[in-house]
Design a protein around this motif. Structure first.
Motif, short mmCIF file in Angstrom:
data_model
loop_
_atom_site.label_atom_id
_atom_site.label_comp_id
_atom_site.label_asym_id
_atom_site.label_seq_id
_atom_site.Cartn_x
_atom_site.Cartn_y
_atom_site.Cartn_z
N ARG A 1 3.38 15.97 1.31
CA ARG A 1 3.96 14.63 1.25
C ARG A 1 4.06 14.18 -0.21
N PRO A 2 5.22 14.26 -0.80
CA PRO A 2 5.37 13.76 -2.16
C PRO A 2 5.19 12.25 -2.19
N LEU A 3 4.69 11.74 -3.29
CA LEU A 3 4.43 10.32 -3.43
C LEU A 3 5.74 9.60 -3.73
N VAL A 4 6.27 8.93 -2.72
CA VAL A 4 7.52 8.19 -2.86
C VAL A 4 7.20 6.70 -2.79
N HIS A 5 7.63 5.94 -3.78
CA HIS A 5 7.32 4.52 -3.84
C HIS A 5 8.22 3.73 -2.89
N ARG A 6 7.61 2.81 -2.13
CA ARG A 6 8.37 1.91 -1.27
C ARG A 6 9.21 0.96 -2.12
N THR A 7 10.32 0.53 -1.58
CA THR A 7 11.22 -0.37 -2.31
C THR A 7 10.64 -1.78 -2.36
N PRO A 8 10.49 -2.37 -3.55
CA PRO A 8 9.99 -3.75 -3.65
C PRO A 8 10.95 -4.74 -2.98
N VAL A 9 10.41 -5.85 -2.51
CA VAL A 9 11.23 -6.91 -1.94
C VAL A 9 10.72 -8.26 -2.42
N VAL A 10 11.60 -9.22 -2.51
CA VAL A 10 11.20 -10.61 -2.70
C VAL A 10 10.96 -11.17 -1.30
N TYR A 11 9.77 -11.69 -1.05
CA TYR A 11 9.42 -12.05 0.32
C TYR A 11 10.40 -13.04 0.94
N GLY A 12 10.79 -14.07 0.19
CA GLY A 12 11.71 -15.06 0.75
C GLY A 12 13.02 -14.45 1.20
N ASN B 1 7.19 -11.18 -5.46
CA ASN B 1 7.83 -9.87 -5.60
C ASN B 1 6.84 -8.83 -5.08
N VAL B 2 7.05 -8.38 -3.87
CA VAL B 2 6.12 -7.48 -3.20
C VAL B 2 6.47 -6.03 -3.54
N LYS B 3 5.53 -5.34 -4.17
CA LYS B 3 5.77 -3.96 -4.60
C LYS B 3 4.47 -3.17 -4.47
N PRO B 4 4.55 -1.84 -4.48
CA PRO B 4 3.33 -1.03 -4.31
C PRO B 4 2.26 -1.36 -5.35
N LEU B 5 1.02 -1.48 -4.85
CA LEU B 5 -0.11 -1.82 -5.71
C LEU B 5 -0.66 -0.57 -6.39
N ALA B 6 -1.10 -0.74 -7.63
CA ALA B 6 -1.65 0.40 -8.38
C ALA B 6 -2.84 1.02 -7.66
N ALA B 7 -3.66 0.18 -7.03
CA ALA B 7 -4.84 0.69 -6.33
C ALA B 7 -4.46 1.62 -5.19
N ALA B 8 -3.44 1.27 -4.44
CA ALA B 8 -2.97 2.12 -3.35
C ALA B 8 -2.39 3.42 -3.88
N LEU B 9 -1.65 3.32 -4.97
CA LEU B 9 -1.05 4.53 -5.57
C LEU B 9 -2.13 5.46 -6.10
N ARG B 10 -3.24 4.89 -6.60
CA ARG B 10 -4.35 5.73 -7.06
C ARG B 10 -4.95 6.52 -5.91
N THR C 1 0.82 -1.22 0.00
CA THR C 1 0.00 0.00 0.00
C THR C 1 0.85 1.26 0.00
N ASN C 2 2.15 1.10 -0.18
CA ASN C 2 3.05 2.26 -0.24
C ASN C 2 2.94 3.13 1.01
N GLY C 3 2.73 2.47 2.16
CA GLY C 3 2.67 3.19 3.42
C GLY C 3 1.28 3.63 3.83
N LEU C 4 0.28 3.38 2.98
CA LEU C 4 -1.10 3.74 3.34
C LEU C 4 -1.55 2.93 4.56
N TYR C 5 -1.21 1.64 4.59
CA TYR C 5 -1.41 0.79 5.75
C TYR C 5 -0.07 0.66 6.47
N ARG C 6 -0.11 0.63 7.80
CA ARG C 6 1.14 0.54 8.55
C ARG C 6 1.07 -0.57 9.59
#
Length: 354
Positions: free
Chosen positions: A323-334, A302-311, A269-274
């Motif tokens: 607050r400028p829209l800054v994308h969280r860094t994607p991670v591979v869950y494993g 591959n966990v990355k910000p969802l388009a719905a959250a960015l919208r 959610t790019n920080g929308l949910y914490r």
């Protein structure tokens, strides 16, 4: 969602998502989930229409019977037999933020192909021989919680306004969940113990479903709500840094599990949910039992910000909020998981150390 005081977690009933003939209730439920995840990161999930109380009561009884066994019997499934992640950890063997936690427990993970106990989390689960029904009953619970994870994920996707295709893409990231289940026993916290029953931490995965026995005043959640009436925690240090808020009790409610979101939802959610700090401080006289189930992404997700959250975030007035829209860094869950649990494997740090 119930109308409750600001210092109480909301209660959300999952029943509308167990059937397809209540579209209006599904909409209100998903909206309530969206608010709860933004405001609290924690909520009670009413699963009374999904799980019979006799199921969780039996799990608690079996767990308690195991923890009451002689120490040498429990040590037969020690973490050291396997990958230092799957198996039994003695009292104070688990560490959080450099301090020994006053609990014991058994950890189980999703079975893997070609297990290799020399690799972190890649060994085999160790099941107690006693009590006799332990493995069967807990395996049944795993399947039930895996299904619940997908149900709740769909409800949350609706709350974010995801399209059908977007939900299917997200579902493909969790449909082979690298789940974790713990069975934890908490004796009363000694007055001279330099630590907690379980120190303050945020869960690092996706969703946590916590069933616990009726013990009150044990699980504590940090609410980022200045002015709310909190519990007396004068004996313990401030663990939330500069964040303003209070610690509240999240006591068990019949028919509900306590649910919280992990750090993967922060990225999605790019920080929308914490994800929210929580800890266990069990001062009571009884032996407390809890059974958390962690519904996690697929190991390769591959966990990355969802388009719905960015919208949603793009609709905010960036100039007004500053607050400028800054994308969280994607991670591979494993990879992310190994960076956490690998600390246990090395023996140098605990699973929740920063």
């Amino acid at each position: 969602m119930s109308s409750l005081p600001a210092s109480t977690l909301p209660i959300i009933n999952i029943a509308p998502f167990l059937r397809n003939d209540q579209p209006e209730l599904r909409i209100s439920t998903s909206a309530a989930l969206h608010v709860a995840c933004m405001k609290y990161g924690f909520f009670y999930l009413d699963i009374s229409a999904y799980a019979n109380p006799s199921e969780t009561a039996k799990l608690t009884t079996l767990a308690r019977e195991f923890f009451m066994l002689p120490q040498d019997e429990k040590d037969k499934i020690s973490l050291s037999n396997e990958d230092h992640a799957r198996g039994y950890a003695r009292l104070k063997e688990n560490v959080t933020n450099g301090k020994a936690d006053n609990h014991e427990g058994i950890d189980f993970y999703k079975p893997v192909d070609n297990p290799d106990k020399s690799k972190p989390v890649w060994g085999e689960n160790q099941w107690p021989e006693k009590p006799i029904e332990f493995k069967e009953r807990f395996n049944d619970w795993v399947e039930k919680m895996k299904a619940l994870g997908l149900i709740l994920m769909e409800a949350m996707a609706d709350g974010l306004g995801m399209t059908t295709n977007e939900w299917e893409e997200l579902r493909s990231q969790v449909d082979d969940s690298f789940w974790v289940m713990r069975t934890i026993g908490y004796p009363p916290l000694p007055n001279d113990h330099d630590g907690f029953s379980c120190g303050a931490h945020k869960d690092y995965g996706c969703l946590t479903f916590l069933h616990a026995d009726p013990t009150p005043s044990a699980l504590q959640v940090f609410l980022r709500q200045p002015g709310a009436i909190g519990i007396d925690s004068a004996r313990f240090p401030t663990e939330q840094g500069n964040e303003q808020g209070v610690w509240i009790n999240a006591d068990p409610i019949p028919g509900c599990v306590v649910c919280n979101i992990g750090e993967m939802w922060e990225i999605w959610t790019n920080g929308l949910y914490r994800s929210t700090l929580h800890r266990v401080v069990h001062r009571g006289s009884n032996y407390r039992v809890s059974i958390p189930f962690f519904f996690e992404p697929n190991f390769s997700a591959n966990v990355k910000p969802l388009a719905a959250a960015l919208r949603i975030q793009a609709e905010e007035d960036v100039e007004a909020t500053g607050r400028p829209l800054v994308h969280r860094t994607p991670v591979v869950y494993g990879d992310f998981l190994l960076s956490k649990v690998g600390n246990n494997f090395s023996g140098s740090k605990g699973r929740y150390d920063n």
